[in-house]
Structure formats: structure tokens, C-alpha cells
Enzyme design. Sequence first.
Site, PDB file in Angstrom:
ATOM      1  N   LYS A  63     -36.549 -24.568  39.345  1.00  0.00           N
ATOM      2  CA  LYS A  63     -37.487 -23.576  39.900  1.00  0.00           C
ATOM      3  C   LYS A  63     -36.698 -22.327  40.286  1.00  0.00           C
ATOM      4  O   LYS A  63     -35.763 -22.390  41.091  1.00  0.00           O
ATOM      5  CB  LYS A  63     -38.214 -24.137  41.125  1.00  0.00           C
ATOM      6  CG  LYS A  63     -39.061 -23.084  41.863  1.00  0.00           C
ATOM      7  CD  LYS A  63     -39.912 -23.661  42.981  1.00  0.00           C
ATOM      8  CE  LYS A  63     -40.582 -22.564  43.813  1.00  0.00           C
ATOM      9  NZ  LYS A  63     -41.368 -23.087  44.959  1.00  0.00           N
ATOM     10  N   ASP A 118     -40.097 -16.059  47.647  1.00  0.00           N
ATOM     11  CA  ASP A 118     -41.461 -16.573  47.764  1.00  0.00           C
ATOM     12  C   ASP A 118     -42.111 -16.062  49.046  1.00  0.00           C
ATOM     13  O   ASP A 118     -41.907 -16.619  50.120  1.00  0.00           O
ATOM     14  CB  ASP A 118     -41.441 -18.109  47.741  1.00  0.00           C
ATOM     15  CG  ASP A 118     -42.843 -18.701  47.819  1.00  0.00           C
ATOM     16  OD1 ASP A 118     -43.815 -17.940  47.658  1.00  0.00           O
ATOM     17  OD2 ASP A 118     -42.953 -19.927  48.028  1.00  0.00           O
ATOM     18  N   LYS A 158     -47.227 -15.916  53.492  1.00  0.00           N
ATOM     19  CA  LYS A 158     -46.676 -16.849  54.474  1.00  0.00           C
ATOM     20  C   LYS A 158     -46.556 -16.169  55.834  1.00  0.00           C
ATOM     21  O   LYS A 158     -46.246 -14.983  55.894  1.00  0.00           O
ATOM     22  CB  LYS A 158     -45.256 -17.279  54.054  1.00  0.00           C
ATOM     23  CG  LYS A 158     -45.175 -18.237  52.895  1.00  0.00           C
ATOM     24  CD  LYS A 158     -43.717 -18.570  52.584  1.00  0.00           C
ATOM     25  CE  LYS A 158     -43.601 -19.448  51.344  1.00  0.00           C
ATOM     26  NZ  LYS A 158     -44.070 -20.820  51.533  1.00  0.00           N
ATOM     27  N   ARG A 163     -45.151 -24.770  41.152  1.00  0.00           N
ATOM     28  CA  ARG A 163     -45.693 -25.698  40.144  1.00  0.00           C
ATOM     29  C   ARG A 163     -46.304 -24.950  38.964  1.00  0.00           C
ATOM     30  O   ARG A 163     -46.371 -25.488  37.866  1.00  0.00           O
ATOM     31  CB  ARG A 163     -46.706 -26.642  40.818  1.00  0.00           C
ATOM     32  CG  ARG A 163     -47.916 -25.981  41.359  1.00  0.00           C
ATOM     33  CD  ARG A 163     -48.669 -26.849  42.348  1.00  0.00           C
ATOM     34  NE  ARG A 163     -47.984 -26.942  43.636  1.00  0.00           N
ATOM     35  CZ  ARG A 163     -48.417 -27.652  44.673  1.00  0.00           C
ATOM     36  NH1 ARG A 163     -49.531 -28.353  44.563  1.00  0.00           N
ATOM     37  NH2 ARG A 163     -47.749 -27.676  45.805  1.00  0.00           N
TER      38      ARG A 163
HETATM   39  N1  BES Z   1     -41.257 -22.609  48.253  1.00  0.00           N
HETATM   40  C1  BES Z   1     -42.268 -23.290  48.958  1.00  0.00           C
HETATM   41  C2  BES Z   1     -41.829 -24.656  49.498  1.00  0.00           C
HETATM   42  C3  BES Z   1     -40.749 -24.680  50.531  1.00  0.00           C
HETATM   43  C4  BES Z   1     -41.056 -24.868  51.868  1.00  0.00           C
HETATM   44  C5  BES Z   1     -39.414 -24.598  50.180  1.00  0.00           C
HETATM   45  C6  BES Z   1     -40.047 -24.924  52.806  1.00  0.00           C
HETATM   46  C7  BES Z   1     -38.407 -24.651  51.122  1.00  0.00           C
HETATM   47  C8  BES Z   1     -38.716 -24.828  52.447  1.00  0.00           C
HETATM   48  C9  BES Z   1     -43.484 -23.501  48.057  1.00  0.00           C
HETATM   49  O1  BES Z   1     -43.696 -22.549  47.093  1.00  0.00           O
HETATM   50  C10 BES Z   1     -44.674 -23.471  48.938  1.00  0.00           C
HETATM   51  O2  BES Z   1     -44.952 -22.428  49.452  1.00  0.00           O
HETATM   52  N2  BES Z   1     -45.343 -24.591  49.076  1.00  0.00           N
HETATM   53  C11 BES Z   1     -46.499 -24.696  49.893  1.00  0.00           C
HETATM   54  C12 BES Z   1     -47.523 -25.476  49.115  1.00  0.00           C
HETATM   55  C13 BES Z   1     -48.886 -25.447  49.701  1.00  0.00           C
HETATM   56  C14 BES Z   1     -49.482 -24.063  49.636  1.00  0.00           C
HETATM   57  C15 BES Z   1     -49.735 -26.417  48.919  1.00  0.00           C
HETATM   58  C16 BES Z   1     -46.093 -25.417  51.177  1.00  0.00           C
HETATM   59  O3  BES Z   1     -45.198 -26.260  51.125  1.00  0.00           O
HETATM   60  O4  BES Z   1     -46.641 -25.099  52.210  1.00  0.00           O
HETATM   61 ZN    ZN Z   2     -42.032 -21.518  46.464  1.00  0.00          ZN
HETATM   62 MG    MG Z   3     -44.885 -20.917  47.797  1.00  0.00          MG
END
Ligand code: BES
Ligand code: ZN
Ligand code: MG
Length: 488
Positions: A256, A261, A268, A342
Site C-alpha cells: 500500500k 492519508d 480525518k 483497499r
Molecule cells: N491508513 C488508514 C489506517 C491506519 C490507521 C493506519 C491507523 C495506521 C494507523 C486507513 O486508510 C483508514 O483510514 N482506515 C479507516 C477505515 C474505516 C474508514 C473503515 C480506519 O481504520 O478508521
Molecule cells: Zn490509509
Molecule cells: Mg484512510
Amino acid sequence: MLIKKSETGFLPESLEVIGMLVNEAEPENVVLDPLRGEIRDFCRKHVINEHFYGKMGTSILLHVSGDTVKYVYIHGIGKKNEALCENAIRTGAFNVVRLAAKKGCSTIALNVPCAEDKVRSRSIAEGSILGLYKFNKYLAEDKDDTFKEPRELIVLNGNEDGINEGTVLGEAQCYVRDLANEPGNIINPQVLSAKALALADELSLECEIWNEERIRNEKMEAYYSVGRGSANPPRFIRLTYTPKQEFKEHVVFVGKGVTFDSGGLNIKPAEYMLTMKGDKSGACAVLGAIRAASKLKLPVKLSVIIAAAENMPGGNSFRPDDILRARNGKTIEINNTDAEGRLTLADALCYASELNPDKIVDIATLTGACAVALGSSTGGLFTNNDELGEKIIAASKSSGERFWKMPMDDANLRKSIKSSFADLSNCGERYGGAITAAMFLEAFVEKDIPWAHLDIAGIDFIKKPWSYYVEGASGFGMRTLASLLMEL
Ligand code: BES
Ligand code: ZN
Ligand code: MG
């Protein structure tokens, strides 16, 4: 720092730092043999006074005066063959080298039980190289201004092949950390592709890079959409290492590579956005793995794939409710633009499947839910093939990077990535979020190809130093990938 083996049974006393890694024993029996004369008596006295018995993770540091030897560091590695012993050895070697570097000492001798064993010497070299790691290129003045790379490390009775392997792996991990530590203003998808190209040139690997137009023409709408909101366009990267000798398998690693992000339109909150420069850690890990595979001349063909993008909000961003079509024709309804990893991986996995490899392993900072489930020192392992799962667990044990197998057979949970208007939704309910993410990915892998997904969210970035990890990018996962290749 040059790492050399020595075959004399004694530690050369012309060196400034001596590291003694010792197994558990009554203090009077702790093995200090390779030391001689006064130094040995001095150490024995302290070991007994402090009732040091070599318990894993305990250590004593002794200052020696009036001699060439300045410090003796004694580090317990627990009972013989105790689980996690290899990691205690990496940590011990890390501590000795870091101590020497911080004290400005240039020569080190290290005594470790069974150093003649190849795997053991590999661990010693890995820990030692990691002991030199620092990310200080943006500091005008480093607080640790005495930190100086030692000139040589002598491993008593070391195994040369093991030392060489460990050196390559340790350096590859530093390379992964260096890339992952770079912030989003420095590394965007274009810059990442330039780094991959530079690596390919250095190692004579095959390299292919697609720009945004090509990505769109290649029917990667899921991936393409993630990068749409950013002023920094996406780049699709493929590197291939083909061994000179005969090989049995072609393996594909997919990483990835979200260079930052922000969450996109589903932005976020501030505290969750910090450290999201680390969302490219999977990509960095696969680049490190191909670097190691090529330097070790492993007899496996390896392709690495990175669908690099920056997830940003903007006038051209993809939106919640959008319906996108992935490369394999499946449609995806966007429930949350922050579940972007994903989407990039979906198209990358379709492409990986088309290469018709023997195995596909992806590695990604995919879900916060994985970190909630397993904590921030264990990665999640998800697979459609138990045999591959077992191989990865074995590789993870030899690398000392913990991975834990998670279930993929919960039919009820699988329902939560259904959508009323598309083949899939990109996000299920909150509970089981790491598993539904893996189930989503599975839909883009050709069914008969053994595939595994490694979720390293939360372990990619170290907030509080521990073991051989320092603050910042951990480089976690790369050595497990490399070990998997070494054990095939
Ligand atoms: N990059 C994040 C996941 C992540 C979280 C990596 C903490 C490292 C530390 C991923 O893209 C994300 O934002 N995932 C969301 C998914 C949700 C929206 C279903 C998450 O984990 O909140
Ligand atoms: Zn991410
Ligand atoms: Mg994300």
C-alpha cells in the site's frame, strides 16, 4: 561499520566496547569466559553483587577504567532456546552498537552464545545495523552530537554467511525506515516512483511506471479515484527481480503506497491524521524486500507492485456514494473515502493476479481496527491458503516480527461489505473492520492463487522506542517478506 567474525576463543582486548550476551544461569555461573584476567574478575564481581542472572531483557553496563576497554555491556537473553530469544539477541546487539556510537567508541567486540549458527549470526548483524539507525537529515543540530558510527564490530565465532545476510537485511530495514520517515511534502506518488526507479537502476531490476492517464486507461478506476483529489497525481509502479540462476516460483508483493492519508472528503480528525505519512509503509516494505532479494541473489522471481496515490479532499475528489468499477469489472460503492487503501489495493491485486504468479502477498497499513485487535506490536495475517499462512508464520518467527492469523470464514461479517447498488461496499460495520477489509481485498484476487494480506497499521510507526525500534518508522514487515522468500 564493518562486521567481522573472529575465530580466537577470546575477546580482543584492544577494543573499546565489549558486549556479552548471556544465557540464564546462577550469577556465579553466568558465562563470562571469553573475557580474561582483571576485566573478567571485575565483571564477575558486579554480576554477583547485582544478582544478575541473564533473564531476558535485563542488562548491566560496566565502566572499565585504565584500560583500552571502556565499557562492558552484559545483556540477558533468557534460557537456552527460549522463544523470542532471537529478538533478545537483536536487541542486545542493537544496544551494544548504539552505546558505542553514542559514546563515540569506534571498536566493538561481541560475544553471543552459538554465534557460529547462521541464523544466530544473521540476527546479530540485523540488530547491530539497526543500532546505527537515525533519521536526522532535517536537523541543523543533532542533540546526540557525539553519535558516531563505529569502525568495526567483531563477532566472536561468528558465521560469515549469517553476518552477510543479516547485514543486507538490516540495511534494507534502514532503507525502508528512511523512505517511510520522509514526510508527505517530500514523498508524493511521483517522488516515490522516482525512488523505485533509482532502486531499479542500482540493482538492474526491470521497472515500469504508469502515469495518471495510463492508470485510467488501464481500467483501474478504484485506484485512480483515490488519487483524484490531490494535486500530486498517482503513479503505478512495478519492479521485477529475475534471478540469474534457475528458479521455481514467481512471487508478487503488493505494498500500500498512500503517500499521505488525510481521509479525503471523509476527512480525518486532527489527532488521527498525524503519522499518516506512514501510510506508504507497505510500499516501502516491498521495495526493501526486493532490494534484499536482489542483493542476496535469492532464487525466486519477485515482482513488487505499488499503486501510489495521495488521498486528499479537493474539488475533484471522489465522494461517498460514488460507484466505481475496478479492473476485474466488479463495482464498488463508496461508503467512506477514508477506506482508500483497499481501493488502491483492489486494482493492484487484479493486476498481480494477471501476472499469474505462484503467490501474492500484500502488505498495508490498512485498518485502525487491526491495531485495536492486536495492539501495536503484532501484525494481522489474513489468507485464502493455510499452507501459505503457515509459511508466513514461520517466516515471522525467524524475523522476530510478530504476525497473528485472523479468521476469514465469518459468513455473517462478510455480509457487511455488501451493497444494495454495487457488487461491494468499500466499508463494512465498525466491529471486525480489519477482517471485512481483508474480505474486500479477497474479491480482487484470482481464486486459485495463494494469497495473504498483512495488515501493519499502527506498527508502522513507533511513538515510544522499544527493543530495536526507535521513534519514527519501524520498517516492520520487510524482514518477514524477505524471510518468506529465503525459506521458499
Ligand atoms: N491508513 C488508514 C489506517 C491506519 C490507521 C493506519 C491507523 C495506521 C494507523 C486507513 O486508510 C483508514 O483510514 N482506515 C479507516 C477505515 C474505516 C474508514 C473503515 C480506519 O481504520 O478508521
Ligand atoms: Zn490509509
Ligand atoms: Mg484512510
